[in-house]
Structure formats: C-alpha cells, structure tokens
Design an enzyme around this catalytic site. Structure first.
Site, PDB file in Angstrom:
ATOM      1  N   GLU A   1      -0.642  -4.446   4.308  1.00  0.00           N
ATOM      2  CA  GLU A   1      -0.745  -2.812   4.019  1.00  0.00           C
ATOM      3  C   GLU A   1      -2.220  -2.828   3.537  1.00  0.00           C
ATOM      4  OE1 GLU A   1       2.014  -1.154   1.136  1.00  0.00           O
ATOM      5  OE2 GLU A   1       3.472  -1.901   2.367  1.00  0.00           O
TER       6      GLU A   1
ATOM      7  N   ARG B   1      -4.623  -4.245  -2.437  1.00  0.00           N
ATOM      8  CA  ARG B   1      -4.982  -3.091  -2.978  1.00  0.00           C
ATOM      9  C   ARG B   1      -6.560  -2.978  -3.386  1.00  0.00           C
ATOM     10  NH1 ARG B   1      -0.856   0.757  -4.574  1.00  0.00           N
ATOM     11  NH2 ARG B   1      -2.566   1.751  -5.519  1.00  0.00           N
TER      12      ARG B   1
ATOM     13  N   THR C   1       2.441   3.291  -3.702  1.00  0.00           N
ATOM     14  CA  THR C   1       1.889   4.492  -2.763  1.00  0.00           C
ATOM     15  C   THR C   1       2.685   5.488  -2.543  1.00  0.00           C
ATOM     16  OG1 THR C   1       1.621   2.438  -1.363  1.00  0.00           O
ATOM     17  CG2 THR C   1       1.334   4.498  -0.179  1.00  0.00           C
TER      18      THR C   1
ATOM     19  N   ASP D   1       4.742  -8.104  -2.933  1.00  0.00           N
ATOM     20  CA  ASP D   1       3.658  -7.851  -3.945  1.00  0.00           C
ATOM     21  C   ASP D   1       3.931  -7.929  -5.233  1.00  0.00           C
ATOM     22  OD1 ASP D   1       2.109  -6.791  -1.813  1.00  0.00           O
ATOM     23  OD2 ASP D   1       2.856  -4.610  -2.113  1.00  0.00           O
ATOM     24  N   HIS D   2       5.455  -7.762  -5.607  1.00  0.00           N
ATOM     25  CA  HIS D   2       5.896  -7.829  -6.712  1.00  0.00           C
ATOM     26  C   HIS D   2       6.011  -9.249  -7.464  1.00  0.00           C
ATOM     27  CE1 HIS D   2       5.298  -3.775  -7.266  1.00  0.00           C
ATOM     28  NE2 HIS D   2       6.030  -3.453  -6.501  1.00  0.00           N
TER      29      HIS D   2
ATOM     30  N   HIS E   1       9.621   2.296   2.129  1.00  0.00           N
ATOM     31  CA  HIS E   1       9.348   3.011   0.648  1.00  0.00           C
ATOM     32  C   HIS E   1      10.842   3.199  -0.136  1.00  0.00           C
ATOM     33  CE1 HIS E   1       7.300   4.180  -2.400  1.00  0.00           C
ATOM     34  NE2 HIS E   1       6.181   3.851  -2.345  1.00  0.00           N
TER      35      HIS E   1
ATOM     36  N   GLU F   1       4.818   3.859  10.371  1.00  0.00           N
ATOM     37  CA  GLU F   1       5.980   3.611   9.378  1.00  0.00           C
ATOM     38  C   GLU F   1       6.401   4.866   8.928  1.00  0.00           C
ATOM     39  OE1 GLU F   1       5.574  -0.167   7.090  1.00  0.00           O
ATOM     40  OE2 GLU F   1       6.475   0.847   5.603  1.00  0.00           O
TER      41      GLU F   1
ATOM     42  N   HIS G   1       0.455  -5.926   0.128  1.00  0.00           N
ATOM     43  CA  HIS G   1      -0.667  -4.760   0.224  1.00  0.00           C
ATOM     44  C   HIS G   1      -1.866  -5.481  -0.623  1.00  0.00           C
ATOM     45  CE1 HIS G   1      -1.251  -0.385  -0.975  1.00  0.00           C
ATOM     46  NE2 HIS G   1      -2.373  -0.871  -0.547  1.00  0.00           N
TER      47      HIS G   1
ATOM     48  N   ASN H   1       8.613  -7.206   1.328  1.00  0.00           N
ATOM     49  CA  ASN H   1       7.166  -7.026   0.705  1.00  0.00           C
ATOM     50  C   ASN H   1       7.366  -7.811  -0.563  1.00  0.00           C
ATOM     51  OD1 ASN H   1       5.280  -5.957  -1.315  1.00  0.00           O
ATOM     52  ND2 ASN H   1       5.013  -4.012   0.108  1.00  0.00           N
TER      53      ASN H   1
ATOM     54  N   ARG I   1      -4.618  -5.255  -7.873  1.00  0.00           N
ATOM     55  CA  ARG I   1      -3.753  -5.388  -9.224  1.00  0.00           C
ATOM     56  C   ARG I   1      -2.418  -6.449  -9.046  1.00  0.00           C
ATOM     57  NH1 ARG I   1      -0.313   0.315  -8.677  1.00  0.00           N
ATOM     58  NH2 ARG I   1      -2.513   1.212  -8.888  1.00  0.00           N
TER      59      ARG I   1
HETATM   60  N1  PXP Z   1       6.068   0.322   3.070  1.00  0.00           N
HETATM   61  C1  PXP Z   1       4.790   0.761   2.434  1.00  0.00           C
HETATM   62  C2  PXP Z   1       3.751   1.412   3.293  1.00  0.00           C
HETATM   63  C3  PXP Z   1       4.530   0.669   1.270  1.00  0.00           C
HETATM   64  O1  PXP Z   1       3.376   0.760   0.644  1.00  0.00           O
HETATM   65  C4  PXP Z   1       5.490   0.215   0.560  1.00  0.00           C
HETATM   66  C5  PXP Z   1       5.240  -0.078  -1.201  1.00  0.00           C
HETATM   67  O2  PXP Z   1       4.174  -1.141  -1.133  1.00  0.00           O
HETATM   68  C6  PXP Z   1       6.710  -0.167   1.072  1.00  0.00           C
HETATM   69  C7  PXP Z   1       7.028  -0.151   2.323  1.00  0.00           C
HETATM   70  C8  PXP Z   1       7.903  -0.974  -0.032  1.00  0.00           C
HETATM   71  O3  PXP Z   1       8.249   0.034  -0.839  1.00  0.00           O
HETATM   72  P1  PXP Z   1       9.295  -0.428  -1.726  1.00  0.00           P
HETATM   73  O4  PXP Z   1       8.550  -1.643  -2.690  1.00  0.00           O
HETATM   74  O5  PXP Z   1       9.610   0.990  -2.402  1.00  0.00           O
HETATM   75  O6  PXP Z   1      10.590  -1.109  -0.988  1.00  0.00           O
END
Ligand code: PXP
Length: 249
Positions: A76, A51, A107, A15-16, A202, A157, A49, A13, A55
């Site tokens: 996502e 959103r 989330t 996103d960051h 997560h 998931e 994701h 992921n 963001r």
């Molecule tokens: N799976 C889902 C459905 C999520 O919402 C997230 C967070 O965006 C993740 C996995 C990844 O979580 P983390 O960033 O804590 O590894």
C-alpha cells in the site's frame, strides 16, 4: 487451505506488528516471522503500507518481505515520487494506491482519482511497466470506478470503512448497514462489469466480514487491525485461521 473459484482470498495487513516493534524501535516482533505465520495460517497475501512518515513499516521491511514471502506481497502506498521509486525498485506483486495524510490515524477515505487523474495515471503506467499489478483504493462510487477503469488500473479496492463504521457504532441500525452494504455491492458489480479485479478492505472484522466476502466477484479482502488485535489474545496463527474460515464462503 486452498482458495477456490469464487472464494475470496485473504490478504493480511501486518502494519501493526511493525507498530508494536516501533514502540521500542527494537527488532521484535519480527515482521518476516509474522508474515510467515500468516501464510502458514492460510493468508493468500501479505499487505504492508510504507507510509511517507514511516510510522510503522520501514523501507528495509519491504525489501525483506519481498525476499521471504511465499504468497504475494501487496504494497500500500501513496503516489509520492519517493515511494513510487521504492516500489518500482522492489517490485512487489501488487501495489494499492491510497491517499495519505500525516495527521490521520489510518487511511481515511478512498483516493479521489478524478481530482488528480493524470498524476495517478502516470504512476499506474510506470508501475505496470515494471510488471506490478496496480490496484486503487476508492470509495464505492460509480465515477471513481469508471475513472479507475479509464486509467487502466488492474484492480480496485473498495473502501469498506463506511459499512464497517455503521456496523461498529450503530449495530442495531439495520437499515443503514444494509444501505452501506448495497453501495458496496453495486460498486462491486460495476467494477466486475468493467473487467476490474475486485478487492475490498478497511475496518473489516470478525462480525462484519461475511456479507462483504459474499459479494459476487470478490477477489480479495485485505484485513489488518482486527486480526492483529485479536492475535493479542489468541495468537497470530489462530487469529488468521479464524478469519480465513469466515471469508471461506
Ligand atoms: N486496505 C487499505 C487500502 C488500507 O489502507 C487499510 C489500512 O491500512 C486496510 C485495507 C486494512 O484496514 P484495517 O486495518 O482496518 O483492517
């Protein structure tokens, strides 16, 4: 690295990466380049994701990634109509339906399928008709797994946040860790017995991921924050490679 039978895939992921970019609203760090580095380091899929508050990931990111990604794109998303329409148009390989609250940092819980079964079922149907595989992010609870199967989701998931949380806050509490792990394992077994593809994610990190990767039938782990945080010190490629090695069980 090849993913073998019984070996979970690694979804990264990113996103960051976009969170850092949005701090200055500039073009760097480039999300397409980040996805490509993750893929070259062994990621089997890339998750973002989109959103509702935009963001981090922006609409254009999803479209660019869809064109550039060589593995699979997992989007996502909430079940808000605006976002569902974007997904139906962009057609990522997978979507993962999640609950979304504006005020949350990330989330927080799984999607409660039971309280909005018809609405979720119609989103599942709409996206599946577009050829998109649909996953639902749920807590490791029997009734949610059965509901996901009832509404014909392709995958679930499992939310690993409770397990990961105990691991982080009370690492010496082996009983609680085991208890949370057994919940995940039991839920995973049920999902597989119902023919659902089993994913999890997560809060997973370099210390807690291995037992989850070993759950029978685990198809894919989706991991973001810990990899990007580690990448700040070792670089993105090395951080993904290290995680890839750990989940290769
Ligand atoms: N799976 C889902 C459905 C999520 O919402 C997230 C967070 O965006 C993740 C996995 C990844 O979580 P983390 O960033 O804590 O590894």
């Amino acid at each position: 690295m090849k993913t073998g039978v019984g070996m979970p895939k690694l979804g990264v992921n990113i996103d960051h990466i976009a969170t850092i970019r949005q701090a200055r609203r500039e073009k760097e760090p480039d999300i397409v380049r980040a996805a490509s580095v993750c893929e070259s380091a062994g990621a089997d899929s890339i998750t973002v994701h989109l959103r509702e508050d935009r963001r981090h990931i922006q609409d254009e990111d999803v479209r660019s990634l869809k064109k550039s990604i060589k593995t699979k794109l997992n989007l996502e998303m909430s079940i808000a109509k605006e976002i569902v329409d974007i997904a139906a148009d962009v057609k990522p390989d997978y979507v993962c339906l999640v609950p979304e609250k504006r005020e949350e940092l990330t989330t927080e819980g799984g999607l409660d399928i039971l309280s909005q079964k018809d609405a979720i079922a119609s989103v599942v149907e709409k996206l599946k008709k577009k050829g998109i595989k649909v996953s639902i992010f749920i807590d490791p609870e029997e009734n949610q797994i059965k509901a996901a199967s009832d509404i014909k989701a392709d995958c679930i998931e499992l939310h690993t946040g409770a397990y990961a949380g105990v691991f982080k806050l009370n690492p010496s509490d082996k009983n609680r860790i085991k208890q949370e792990f057994l919940r995940l394992e039991k839920a995973g077994n049920l999902a597989c017995s119902l023919g659902l593809i089993l994913n999890a994610g997560h809060g997973l990190d370099y210390k807690n991921v291995v037992p989850v990767a070993k759950i029978k039938g685990m198809n894919e782990l989706n991991i973001g924050f810990s990899i990007i945080a580690h990448a700040a010190f070792v670089g993105l490629k090395a951080a993904v490679k290290e995680m890839r090695k750990l989940v290769t069980v």
